[in-house]
Design a protein around this motif. Structure first.
Motif, short mmCIF file in Angstrom:
data_model
loop_
_atom_site.label_atom_id
_atom_site.label_comp_id
_atom_site.label_asym_id
_atom_site.label_seq_id
_atom_site.Cartn_x
_atom_site.Cartn_y
_atom_site.Cartn_z
N ALA A 132 6.51 -25.31 37.71
CA ALA A 132 7.34 -23.92 37.70
C ALA A 132 8.64 -24.08 36.77
CB ALA A 132 8.20 -23.79 38.81
N ILE A 133 9.14 -25.13 36.26
CA ILE A 133 10.03 -25.06 35.29
C ILE A 133 9.47 -24.90 33.96
CG2 ILE A 133 11.92 -26.36 34.18
CD1 ILE A 133 12.81 -27.53 36.81
N ARG A 134 8.33 -25.62 33.93
CA ARG A 134 7.46 -25.53 32.55
C ARG A 134 7.17 -24.13 32.25
NH1 ARG A 134 4.49 -29.44 33.36
NH2 ARG A 134 5.55 -30.98 32.46
N ALA A 135 6.72 -23.17 33.25
CA ALA A 135 6.43 -21.96 32.88
C ALA A 135 7.58 -21.10 32.06
CB ALA A 135 6.45 -21.07 34.31
N PHE A 136 8.87 -21.57 32.01
CA PHE A 136 9.85 -20.93 31.24
C PHE A 136 9.70 -21.13 29.64
CE2 PHE A 136 11.91 -20.85 35.50
CZ PHE A 136 12.64 -19.57 35.55
N GLU A 137 8.90 -22.43 29.45
CA GLU A 137 8.74 -22.60 27.99
C GLU A 137 8.02 -21.54 27.16
OE1 GLU A 137 6.96 -26.36 27.62
OE2 GLU A 137 8.28 -27.48 29.05
N LYS A 138 7.45 -20.60 27.93
CA LYS A 138 6.57 -19.69 27.19
C LYS A 138 7.48 -18.27 27.17
CE LYS A 138 2.63 -21.06 29.47
NZ LYS A 138 0.95 -20.64 30.25
N SER A 139 8.82 -18.44 27.61
CA SER A 139 9.63 -17.31 27.54
C SER A 139 10.29 -16.85 26.17
CB SER A 139 11.02 -17.51 28.39
OG SER A 139 12.14 -16.60 28.06
N ASP A 140 10.08 -15.75 25.72
CA ASP A 140 10.86 -15.24 24.44
C ASP A 140 12.34 -15.05 24.57
OD1 ASP A 140 10.88 -13.07 25.82
OD2 ASP A 140 9.43 -11.91 24.46
N LYS A 141 12.88 -15.26 25.44
CA LYS A 141 14.13 -14.99 25.76
C LYS A 141 15.13 -16.31 24.83
CE LYS A 141 14.17 -12.60 30.08
NZ LYS A 141 14.25 -11.37 29.58
N PRO A 142 16.29 -16.03 24.32
CA PRO A 142 17.10 -16.92 23.25
C PRO A 142 17.20 -18.14 23.96
CG PRO A 142 17.96 -14.66 22.77
CD PRO A 142 16.93 -14.42 24.07
N GLY A 143 16.86 -19.11 23.60
CA GLY A 143 17.30 -20.51 24.23
C GLY A 143 16.61 -20.93 25.44
N VAL A 144 15.83 -19.92 25.90
CA VAL A 144 15.26 -20.29 27.46
C VAL A 144 14.11 -21.48 27.16
CG1 VAL A 144 14.30 -19.51 29.29
CG2 VAL A 144 16.11 -18.21 28.47
N ALA A 145 13.38 -21.26 26.36
CA ALA A 145 12.06 -22.16 26.24
C ALA A 145 12.57 -23.61 25.99
CB ALA A 145 11.41 -21.78 25.00
N THR A 146 13.68 -23.64 24.79
CA THR A 146 13.93 -24.93 24.62
C THR A 146 14.65 -25.75 25.73
OG1 THR A 146 14.45 -24.18 22.52
CG2 THR A 146 15.56 -26.11 22.88
N LEU A 147 15.73 -24.96 26.55
CA LEU A 147 16.38 -25.55 27.64
C LEU A 147 15.19 -26.03 28.58
CD1 LEU A 147 18.81 -26.64 28.73
CD2 LEU A 147 19.29 -24.00 29.68
N ALA A 148 14.29 -25.05 28.75
CA ALA A 148 13.09 -25.40 29.89
C ALA A 148 12.61 -26.82 29.59
CB ALA A 148 12.37 -24.20 30.02
N ALA A 149 12.19 -26.92 28.28
CA ALA A 149 11.58 -28.32 28.02
C ALA A 149 12.46 -29.43 28.09
CB ALA A 149 11.08 -28.13 26.52
N MET A 150 13.80 -29.34 27.90
CA MET A 150 14.67 -30.24 28.35
C MET A 150 14.86 -30.42 29.68
SD MET A 150 17.58 -29.10 25.57
CE MET A 150 18.88 -30.22 26.27
N THR A 151 14.84 -29.36 30.42
CA THR A 151 14.95 -29.77 31.90
C THR A 151 13.63 -30.41 32.49
OG1 THR A 151 16.39 -27.58 31.93
CG2 THR A 151 15.22 -28.25 33.95
N VAL A 152 12.38 -30.05 32.11
CA VAL A 152 11.20 -30.57 32.38
C VAL A 152 11.13 -32.14 32.15
CG1 VAL A 152 8.90 -30.96 32.05
CG2 VAL A 152 9.73 -28.73 32.25
N GLN A 153 11.67 -32.45 30.90
CA GLN A 153 12.01 -33.94 30.67
C GLN A 153 12.86 -34.53 31.82
OE1 GLN A 153 13.26 -34.12 26.51
NE2 GLN A 153 11.39 -34.60 25.91
N ALA A 154 14.02 -34.00 31.88
CA ALA A 154 15.15 -34.58 33.12
C ALA A 154 14.40 -34.59 34.33
CB ALA A 154 16.21 -33.52 32.97
N VAL A 155 13.91 -33.77 34.88
CA VAL A 155 13.17 -33.69 36.21
C VAL A 155 12.12 -34.72 36.34
CG1 VAL A 155 14.16 -31.54 36.90
CG2 VAL A 155 11.56 -31.74 36.13
N THR A 156 11.11 -34.78 35.29
CA THR A 156 10.17 -35.95 35.37
C THR A 156 10.63 -37.24 34.87
OG1 THR A 156 9.60 -35.30 33.16
CG2 THR A 156 8.51 -34.27 34.94
N ASP A 157 11.85 -37.40 34.37
CA ASP A 157 12.40 -38.71 34.13
C ASP A 157 11.53 -39.42 33.13
OD1 ASP A 157 13.61 -41.67 35.45
OD2 ASP A 157 14.44 -40.52 33.85
#
Length: 671
Positions: A132-157
């Motif tokens: 569900a978080i990875r879906a935000f990686e497709k966002s065109d809103k400023p900074g959202v896609a980058t932070l989503a990728a970081m969050t996916v990395q964090a939650v999957t460790d």
């Protein structure tokens, strides 16, 4: 971390900072003001909030808004929840809380709000949420896609396997190299690092240089300072030398007090004061000789950090060599520290053609002038003009009030008798600032001056007198002066003194009654008559009857007992209270105080009667009821004879009962 990630991190930091601290407060100031609210953010409260489930969490997360409009306490509570669910005590609620965060992010439309929730999920999200978080990686809103990728990395460790090893920066390498060197060998490396084009790299050198080596190293750094041309690097060197604590650097730092760049001057000033305040004091005479106006505050504020004895030694002896700006600084410092030995400098400044310098001189003398200067200060005050005059009069009045010898009073009495007419207006105004019996006699004598301007100035002086002693003279002017303008000025003066001073009306009334017969202006006479009116609360302690039951011990007699500590409480509305005044009185005003703690309104009316049968309504608020206040409500009305008064409380906006703390009914006496 690449620039994109840096921007995301900065954006999140600013979001939280702006939501937490106002533009006027630091974080510490904000936390101090919000102590009570922040005290509720504890483990027990967080656990209780989580137990309340999705509705409570959704309501809290809805407080996160775009544009820095978030509730700062709510943001703090969310951050605390994120930490709490990662601890053993809150681990059982982690999945539910993370689910609420994800749902909030999915509902949000604004980039900064989405990023806030994703950032929380970086810490407490679960692997099951990765898709569900990875879906935000497709966002065109400023900074959202980058932070989503970081969050996916964090939650999957899986960050360790994906992130390349971090290469040490030049700064880290420099620190590591320096740590391996003996102290005696570090300074050459630091000097070389300081010359690096990268200011942050040079800053590492400065941080080390603060505590590296002794006098020999100080000499090397002062040599570097002498050849520096960039203002930023000058400031870095000055700050570092000031922190080294080696007074030997003072001689090298002092020349930079004259640098063309204000930031460099400030850094040099502070470095000298930290190393040796006496070294900065020694530079003051030279600085004040040629001080440009734009650096007045810079040098003055530095001098304020010195001891009084250092200021005195630096500025008193050399004062005559200072330029006008330097003299202003010197006079301010002398005034602030009350250096009485420098009073002669204040006198010399009074002759300056520069108004500001003359004002500074008078302000100095206001604080330190002694009785030996009375004649001179009076003469200088009378000769002053424009903006300088009020400052001169203020200085003269302050010195006269300090004086216990009577020298200032005597000098001003003499001036009132002998000064040129053009100066007497200033003398009269000055007398009014000082007051006293001798000056009052001198002002009264000026009332009969042949020059109309002087006589008028005397009336104005009496009207501005600091106590009620001038009232008899003002009453005589109001009643007998041949000039209508002076009569009016006197009446205004009487009114002013009645309003600002303690006046013994009883003692003054015979004087007014004698003069009143000579009064030709009926309007002025009525104005003064009103001032002598005495109001009496004729309802005080009189019998009261009511037509409704009483609540508890809140008796009807409390309505007119003269205090607010007890009250009359009637059980219902409408309710009437009848007061028997005992004799017929002429009433002209009332004052009523209701219970007022919750903003309620009471609607009421007051009626008067001479016989208890025929009633006349004289006051009330039937058409203009306003919330009751602690000050109560005063209403005036035409003088009305009455023996009986009837208060009717028609409505209470809060409940059916009546709660009146006090009722006063006033009659007034006239001359």
């Amino acid at each position: 971390m690449n620039h994109c990630l840096v921007n995301v991190t900065l954006a999140l930091g600013l979001f939280v900072a702006a939501a937490t601290v106002s533009a006027q407060d630091t974080a510490a100031q904000w936390a101090n003001k919000q102590q009570a609210a922040l005290a509720t953010i504890n483990d027990a409260a967080l656990a209780d909030l989580l137990k309340q489930g999705a509705p409570a969490l959704d309501a809290l997360l809805a407080e996160v808004k775009t544009g820095y409009a978030s509730d700062p306490v709510a943001i703090t509570r969310i951050a605390a929840l994120t930490q709490y669910v990662m601890r053993p005590a809150g681990a059982s609620s982690r999945a539910a809380y993370a689910g609420a965060l994800l749902a909030a992010a999915q509902r949000a439309n604004d980039a900064d709000v989405i990023c806030f929730f994703l950032d929380q999920l970086r810490w407490c999200g679960t692997p099951q949420q990765a898709a569900a978080i990875r879906a935000f990686e497709k966002s065109d809103k400023p900074g959202v896609a980058t932070l989503a990728a970081m969050t996916v990395q964090a939650v999957t460790d899986v960050r360790t396997s994906k992130v390349a090893p971090v290469e040490p920066t030049r700064h880290v390498t420099l620190n590591a190299e320096l740590a391996t060197l003996p102290v005696s060998a570090r300074t050459p490396h630091l000097l070389q690092a300081f010359d690096d084009p990268d200011l942050s790299y040079a800053g590492v050198a400065m941080a080390r240089a603060r505590t590296t080596g002794g006098a020999a190293e100080t000499r090397l750094w002062t040599g570097k300072l002498a050849t520096a041309t960039d203002p930023v690097r000058k400031v870095m060197l000055l700050d570092m030398l000031g922190d080294r604590g080696d007074k030997n650097a003072c001689a090298a730092i002092a020349p930079f007090l004259g640098d063309a760049d204000d930031t460099v001057v400030f850094a040099a000033r502070q470095a000298l004061i930290r190393l040796d305040p006496a070294a900065f004091a020694a530079q003051l005479p030279a600085l004040l000789k040629t001080l440009p106006p734009n650096r007045l505050a810079l040098i003055r504020d530095g001098a304020r950090q010195l001891k009084t004895v250092q200021i005195k030694d630096a500025v008193v002896r050399s004062y005559d060599t200072f330029n006008d700006t330097g003299k202003k600084v010197a006079l301010e410092l002398i005034k602030e520290r009350r250096i009485t030995e420098a009073a002669h400098l204040g006198l010399s400044a009074l002759d300056s053609q520069d108004e500001n310098a003359a004002i500074a001189g008078f302000r100095l003398l206001r604080e330190i002038a002694g009785s030996d200067m009375a004649d001179t200060l009076v003469a200088k005050t009378l000769a002053s003009r424009g903006r300088v005059t009020p400052e001169a009069q203020s200085a003269l009045a302050a010195a006269a009030r300090r004086d216990t010898t009577g020298a200032y009073t005597a000098a001003l009495v003499k001036a009132l008798a002998n000064a040129p007419d053009a100066q007497k207006t200033i003398a009269l105004e000055s007398a009014a600032r000082i007051g006293g019996t001798e000056l009052l006699k001198a002002v009264e004598a000026s009332l009969t001056a042949p020059q109309p301007d002087v006589a008028t100035a005397a009336v104005r002086a009496l009207a501005a007198w600091p106590d009620a002693a001038a009232l008899p003279s003002l009453l005589r002017v109001a009643a007998k002066d041949p000039d209508a303008r002076r009569q009016t000025l006197a009446v205004r003066g009487v009114a002013k003194l009645f309003n600002t001073c303690q006046v013994d009306k009883k003692a003054l009334l015979p004087t007014w009654r004698t003069l009143r017969a000579d009064m030709k202006n009926a309007t002025n006479q009525a104005t003064i008559d009103d001032l002598f009116k005495e109001e009496v609360n004729v309802a005080l302690g009189k019998p009261v009857k009511t037509d409704v039951p009483t609540e508890g011990n809140n008796l009807p007699a409390h309505l007119v007992d003269g205090t607010l500590e007890k009250a009359w409480h009637g059980a219902r509305t409408p309710a009437q209270a009848l007061i028997d005044l005992g004799t017929t009185e002429t009433l002209s005003a009332m004052h009523i105080t209701f219970y007022h703690a919750d903003g309620r309104t009471y609607t009421f009316k007051l009626e008067l009667s001479t016989d208890g049968k025929t009633w006349k309504e004289v006051a009330g608020n039937l058409n203009d009821a306003k919330p009751a206040t602690a000050e109560g409500l005063r209403l005036s009305f035409a003088p009305t004879p009455a023996r009986h008064a009837r208060l009717t409380v028609i409505k209470n906006s809060a409940n059916p009962a009546v709660h009146v703390q006090e009722l006063k009914l006033f009659s007034s006496t006239t001359p």
